[in-house]
Design an enzyme around this catalytic site. Structure first.
Site, PDB file in Angstrom:
ATOM      1  N   GLY A  12       0.766  -1.237   0.000  1.00 25.60           N
ATOM      2  CA  GLY A  12       0.000   0.000   0.000  1.00 25.60           C
ATOM      3  C   GLY A  12       0.796   1.286   0.000  1.00 25.60           C
TER       4      GLY A  12
ATOM      5  N   ARG B 240       3.172  -1.545  -5.874  1.00 22.04           N
ATOM      6  CA  ARG B 240       3.328  -0.262  -6.567  1.00 22.04           C
ATOM      7  C   ARG B 240       4.687   0.402  -6.294  1.00 22.04           C
ATOM      8  NH1 ARG B 240      -1.273   2.935  -7.673  1.00 22.04           N
ATOM      9  NH2 ARG B 240      -2.274   1.671  -6.092  1.00 22.04           N
TER      10      ARG B 240
ATOM     11  N   ARG C 135      -5.917   3.203 -15.553  1.00 26.79           N
ATOM     12  CA  ARG C 135      -5.998   3.818 -14.226  1.00 26.79           C
ATOM     13  C   ARG C 135      -6.790   5.134 -14.222  1.00 26.79           C
ATOM     14  NH1 ARG C 135      -2.567   5.245 -11.059  1.00 26.79           N
ATOM     15  NH2 ARG C 135      -3.569   4.374  -9.223  1.00 26.79           N
TER      16      ARG C 135
ATOM     17  N   CYS D 127     -14.210   3.605 -27.619  1.00 26.36           N
ATOM     18  CA  CYS D 127     -15.555   4.188 -27.671  1.00 26.36           C
ATOM     19  C   CYS D 127     -16.166   4.319 -26.283  1.00 26.36           C
ATOM     20  CB  CYS D 127     -16.444   3.333 -28.550  1.00 26.36           C
ATOM     21  SG  CYS D 127     -15.678   3.007 -30.122  1.00 26.36           S
ATOM     22  N   GLU D 128     -15.556   5.124 -25.449  1.00 28.08           N
ATOM     23  CA  GLU D 128     -16.068   5.408 -24.103  1.00 28.08           C
ATOM     24  C   GLU D 128     -15.606   6.820 -23.763  1.00 28.08           C
ATOM     25  OE1 GLU D 128     -17.399   3.201 -21.636  1.00 28.08           O
ATOM     26  OE2 GLU D 128     -17.078   1.277 -22.648  1.00 28.08           O
TER      27      GLU D 128
HETATM   28  N1  LLP Z   1      -1.318  -7.028  -0.611  1.00 26.00           N
HETATM   29  C1  LLP Z   1      -2.633  -7.160  -0.851  1.00 26.00           C
HETATM   30  C2  LLP Z   1      -3.411  -8.129  -0.058  1.00 26.00           C
HETATM   31  C3  LLP Z   1      -3.260  -6.367  -1.822  1.00 26.00           C
HETATM   32  O1  LLP Z   1      -4.558  -6.488  -2.032  1.00 26.00           O
HETATM   33  C4  LLP Z   1      -2.483  -5.445  -2.569  1.00 26.00           C
HETATM   34  C5  LLP Z   1      -3.101  -4.611  -3.599  1.00 26.00           C
HETATM   35  C6  LLP Z   1      -1.099  -5.352  -2.295  1.00 26.00           C
HETATM   36  C7  LLP Z   1      -0.558  -6.150  -1.306  1.00 26.00           C
HETATM   37  C8  LLP Z   1      -0.201  -4.420  -3.031  1.00 26.00           C
HETATM   38  O2  LLP Z   1      -0.571  -3.088  -2.850  1.00 26.00           O
HETATM   39  P1  LLP Z   1       0.398  -1.909  -3.374  1.00 26.00           P
HETATM   40  O3  LLP Z   1       1.659  -1.935  -2.558  1.00 26.00           O
HETATM   41  O4  LLP Z   1       0.665  -2.160  -4.810  1.00 26.00           O
HETATM   42  O5  LLP Z   1      -0.387  -0.671  -3.161  1.00 26.00           O
HETATM   43  N2  LLP Z   1      -5.434  -1.338  -9.426  1.00 26.00           N
HETATM   44  C9  LLP Z   1      -5.240  -0.389  -8.360  1.00 26.00           C
HETATM   45  C10 LLP Z   1      -4.536  -0.973  -7.178  1.00 26.00           C
HETATM   46  C11 LLP Z   1      -5.203  -2.212  -6.617  1.00 26.00           C
HETATM   47  C12 LLP Z   1      -4.464  -2.781  -5.448  1.00 26.00           C
HETATM   48  C13 LLP Z   1      -5.025  -4.078  -5.040  1.00 26.00           C
HETATM   49  N3  LLP Z   1      -4.335  -4.701  -3.941  1.00 26.00           N
HETATM   50  C14 LLP Z   1      -4.518   0.839  -8.900  1.00 26.00           C
HETATM   51  O6  LLP Z   1      -4.249   0.898 -10.099  1.00 26.00           O
HETATM   52  O7  LLP Z   1      -4.244   1.783  -8.156  1.00 26.00           O
END
Ligand code: LLP
Length: 423
Positions: free
Chosen positions: A241, A291, A327, A357-358
């Site tokens: 996160g 991320r 995104r 087309c959106e």
């Molecule tokens: N662990 C779990 C249980 C998760 O659900 C996620 C992300 C992570 C770790 C990794 O999170 P990060 O460090 O990448 O923030 N598609 C969205 C993000 C969805 C994240 C889902 N879960 C976007 O483009 O911002």
């Protein structure tokens, strides 16, 4: 901060290679990743978390599961956080040791669970009582013992976009922290289950410390409650996160300064928060960022197809669409967009839109941009995470190629799809 993607003599470079050369050679739209930037970001995490002895960094594959990127991240010393048999398969194939892989996910199928058990995956992160029972049954059927962590839902507001907020009790994720003690007590009595840890993930693109602090406080309280029940755990996984800064990813005198720059987490303070609250003898700490490791390494190169004006609005139609990078369409997410060749021509507002087309198929709305003509190249920045991994074939558009750059070498790590791939 993106320091491997920068201008040299007003030409955008990915490491030592001009972006225009990459677009020329490999076509557009094109995902390009800097291996050096991934190594830099991973190194910053490693350094900050080195204050916690034995801390583990598990890379969340969902951010970007290109096998070459996985190999690169594995070689840097990461473990893997997966959510499906497919991700376990890719992690194993890319060199991650089974014991360094965890499997999370609110809706694991029997196939996912069997795959994890039969491959000897380190931890299965269980999110409900019913799932716990199924994992025990599957382990028993396969003659295995499942090493299990419980995902608790700490009821913490991550103060991020609601679509990527996971730690509130009304979200579908984890076991309500008030009920999780009972689940743990049940787990330790179950056959074929070894309860080793607890897990929590409050959301993604978190840019403040406070939610992590609140989650760590709740986890601490929960671990102490478990101790009172005579249950000792060996692992605490505090999830991923950690947010990144999307605005002003590249600063340059010839680029406008982007307002409302996001705050960023101080990694040293975050590591200290976790260390101070969650250090227990004999218990290992893990984080599972996606991320933070890959976002800043990626750019999407796209070419201007057309310019048009309507109701006084300037539209720049590019050859990448929401199917290639979703995104903005999905979360109104902000990505800096820069010309591949900088000119001293001033700026005016424009919408950068794709061919799909959106109406939501856009990358920027009323953004200060230089004059752009048909054929010019622009780069959409900070797309290494949740770019290609959530791309689709919508509008029957073949997915773009992916190129991996290290210093002055560039290689295709996924071919551009062809029309035949659509069948
Ligand atoms: N662990 C779990 C249980 C998760 O659900 C996620 C992300 C992570 C770790 C990794 O999170 P990060 O460090 O990448 O923030 N598609 C969205 C993000 C969805 C994240 C889902 N879960 C976007 O483009 O911002």
């Amino acid at each position: 901060m993106t320091d491997k993607i920068r201008y040299e003599q007003n030409l955008l470079h990915v490491e030592d290679i001009p972006a225009a050369d990459l677009a020329e050679k490999f076509g557009t739209p094109l995902y390009v990743y800097s291996g050096g930037q991934i190594a830099r970001n991973f190194g910053l995490l490693q350094k900050a978390f080195s204050v916690i002895p034995g801390a583990k960094i598990l890379y969340a594959l969902k951010a970007n599961s290109n096998p070459e990127i996985l190999r690169h991240i594995c070689s840097l010393g990461a473990g893997a956080d997966t959510v499906s048999a497919g991700e376990i398969f890719l992690a194993l194939r890319s060199g991650f040791a089974p014991g360094s892989i965890s499997l999370a996910g609110v809706g694991k199928t029997d196939l996912d669970i069997d795959f994890a058990l039969s491959r000897g995956i380190g931890t299965i992160i269980v999110e409900s009582n019913e799932e716990l029972k199924v994992v025990s049954e599957r382990a028993s059927a396969l003659g295995r013992t499942a090493t299990v962590s419980l995902r608790i839902n700490p009821d913490v507001d991550a103060r991020t976009h609601p679509h990527i907020s996971t730690g509130l009790k009304e979200n579908k994720f984890g076991i309500n922290i008030d009920k999780a003690g009972e689940t743990a007590a049940r787990a330790v009595k179950m056959k074929n289950i070894e309860l080793v840890g607890i897990h929590s993930h409050i959301g993604s693109q978190v840019t403040e410390h406070a939610p992590f602090e609140e989650a760590a406080d709740s986890i601490r309280k929960f671990v102490l409650d478990l101790k009172k029940r005579g249950i000792e755990i060996k692992q605490i996984d505090v999830g991923g996160g950690i947010g990144v800064r999307y605005r002003n990813a590249i600063k340059h005198d010839l680029l406008p300064v982007e307002k409302k720059e996001e705050p960023v987490i101080n990694l040293n303070s975050l590591a200290k928060v976790i260390k101070d609250r969650l250090s227990f003898p004999g218990c290992e700490i893990a984080i599972e960022p996606g991320r933070y490791i890959v976002a800043e390494s990626g750019v999407l190169l796209t070419r201007v197809l057309y310019r048009k004006e309507s109701a006084g609005r300037r539209f720049i139609v590019v050859d990448a669409g929401m199917n290639d990078m979703m995104r903005h369409a999905l979360y109104s997410a902000y990505h800096q967009i820069v010309p591949v060749k900088l000119k001293d021509s001033g700026f005016s507002p424009a919408d950068v839109v794709g061919p799909v087309c959106e109406t939501t198929d856009a990358f920027a709305v009323q953004r200060e941009l230089p004059a752009l003509n048909r054929g010019d190249l622009v780069a959409i920045l900070t797309v290494g995470a949740y770019g290609y991994s959530i791309a689709s074939n919508y509008n029957s558009r073949p997915k773009p190629a992916e190129v991996f750059v290290e210093k002055d070498s560039a290689r295709v790590v996924r071919d551009r799809e062809t029309l035949d791939d659509l069948i």
